[in-house]
Design an enzyme around this catalytic site. Structure first.
Site, PDB file in Angstrom:
ATOM      1  N   CYS A 128       0.821  -1.229   0.000  1.00  9.83           N
ATOM      2  CA  CYS A 128       0.000   0.000   0.000  1.00  9.83           C
ATOM      3  C   CYS A 128       0.849   1.271   0.000  1.00  9.83           C
ATOM      4  O   CYS A 128       0.563   2.227  -0.731  1.00  9.83           O
ATOM      5  CB  CYS A 128      -0.936  -0.008   1.202  1.00  9.83           C
ATOM      6  SG  CYS A 128      -0.119  -0.435   2.735  1.00  9.83           S
ATOM      7  N   HIS A 240      -3.338   6.045   4.853  1.00 12.21           N
ATOM      8  CA  HIS A 240      -1.926   6.258   5.203  1.00 12.21           C
ATOM      9  C   HIS A 240      -1.505   7.647   4.724  1.00 12.21           C
ATOM     10  O   HIS A 240      -2.028   8.162   3.738  1.00 12.21           O
ATOM     11  CB  HIS A 240      -1.038   5.242   4.477  1.00 12.21           C
ATOM     12  CG  HIS A 240      -1.084   3.843   5.013  1.00 12.21           C
ATOM     13  ND1 HIS A 240      -1.723   3.458   6.162  1.00 12.21           N
ATOM     14  CD2 HIS A 240      -0.542   2.708   4.492  1.00 12.21           C
ATOM     15  CE1 HIS A 240      -1.586   2.160   6.342  1.00 12.21           C
ATOM     16  NE2 HIS A 240      -0.867   1.670   5.354  1.00 12.21           N
TER      17      HIS A 240
HETATM   18  C1  2RA Z   1       0.658  -2.092   6.872  1.00 11.72           C
HETATM   19  N1  2RA Z   1       1.534  -1.965   4.613  1.00 11.72           N
HETATM   20  O1  2RA Z   1       0.307  -0.906   6.733  1.00 11.72           O
HETATM   21  C2  2RA Z   1       1.211  -2.871   5.699  1.00 11.72           C
HETATM   22  C3  2RA Z   1       0.255  -3.914   5.258  1.00 11.72           C
HETATM   23  N2  2RA Z   1      -0.904  -3.355   4.682  1.00 11.72           N
HETATM   24  O2  2RA Z   1       0.589  -2.715   7.950  1.00 11.72           O
END
Ligand code: 2RA
Length: 337
Positions: A128, A240
């Site tokens: 991601c 994120h």
């Molecule tokens: C996380 N990128 O954010 C890793 C798995 N999605 O934990």
């Protein structure tokens, strides 16, 4: 077009269902697969109720055209032959095949045209944080090749799936009530904290999560771009964020970069700090694009640019990117080959 979802009851599996419905994906039948534990569970899709079938090594994938898989690397490795042996295309969200030189690692807006070929029945979905970063880098890279990136990530609890999100919410309530805080999904308490540790530490003192951004970015951008990342878990439910500092071969002006962002499919610019307008995860959970803001010349490097990005980890960071790969295959008449 018969589509299968493997790992249907997981956070990404559930997002596959939402995204396929939201985008009115041109499927004639949708089949859900899961573990023994989730077999029998039911989920709605376009007014129908679908029941999860237990994944097993049989002929269930005989008439499947596309399998969207997100059940962990070990399951993807164990079942890739069973899934693809009758010709299904496996778009895999796990880390199983990302660095396999014979398997394309694809972010449609960045490298679908160059990376996808008829040679492989498996297409890997990047991590991601990598998806989000390369979508933001690509418009700039097209103006002047990027030589080096430093990045700090601010990764939401959704990265650990539904259990991570549930734990953050529970910890927040426990703190509010003055109760003992349960710590399971993360190494430490996440609520009112940040944890600079995602996945295991490697011999070079980077984590596996950080090294994914180094290796995957080079494969996707097809360049020796140097990436140094610090991956941090933050008390946010979904979406994120990433603080990026990059260096290009030649100096670029911000107006040119902003124009490139505004013309790039998949990027939305929110950048008016004087009006307190910049991308924030609380505003952007559930959205499709990679949002960029705080775009500025890096005062420490005449060829440097600093910027901030936010994207929904489960949507564009996983399920949507995989479905966009499937949409690209259909646009390219891949299934008529
Ligand atoms: C996380 N990128 O954010 C890793 C798995 N999605 O934990």
């Amino acid at each position: 077009m018969k589509v299968a979802i493997v790992g249907a009851s997981g956070a990404v599996g559930q997002e596959f269902l939402r995204v396929l419905e939201e985008r009115n994906f041109p499927l004639t039948e949708l089949v859900l697969f899961g573990s023994k534990r989730s077999a029998g569970r039911t989920f709605p899709y376009k007014g129908e109720i679908l029941t999860v079938k237990e994944l097993s090594h049989n002929d269930d994938f005989k008439d499947i055209d596309i399998a969207l898989t997100s059940a962990g690397a070990s399951i993807s490795k164990e079942y890739s032959d069973t899934i693809t042996k009758y010709g299904a295309i496996m778009i895999d969200n796990s880390s199983a095949f990302r660095m396999d030189e014979n398997i394309p690692l694809v972010v449609p807006e960045v490298n679908a045209k160059d990376a996808i070929s008829y040679k492989s029945r498996i297409i890997a979905n990047p991590n991601c944080t990598t998806i989000q970063m390369v979508v933001a880098l690509k418009p700039i890279h097209d103006l002047s090749p990027i030589k080096r990136v430093h990045i700090a990530t601010y990764q939401s609890a959704s990265g650990a799936g539904a259990s991570g999100m549930d734990e953050l919410q529970a910890q927040t309530e426990q703190i509010a009530k003055g109760e003992k805080v349960d710590v399971n999904a993360f190494a430490h308490q996440l609520a009112m904290n940040v944890i600079p540790h995602i996945d295991v530490f490697m011999d070079n003192d980077y984590t596996k999560e950080e090294m994914k951004m180094y290796h995957e970015t080079q494969k996707i951008m097809n360049s020796n771009i140097q990436v140094s990342a610090t991956a941090v878990r933050v008390p946010v439910l979904r979406a994120h964020s990433e603080a990026i500092w990059l260096e290009t071969e030649s100096p670029l002006d911000i107006d040119t970069i902003n124009k490139a962002f505004d013309q790039f499919n998949g990027v939305t610019r929110i950048d008016n700090p004087s009006e307190k307008k910049y991308p924030m995860p609380l505003d952007l959970a559930g959205t499709d694009d990679v949002y960029v803001g705080r775009i500025r010349k890096d005062i420490s490097n005449e060829n440097g640019i600093a910027l901030w990005t936010v994207a929904d980890q489960i949507k564009k960071g996983a399920a949507l990117n995989a479905v966009q790969i499937a949409e690209y295959l259909i646009e390219q008449d891949f299934f008529k080959a």
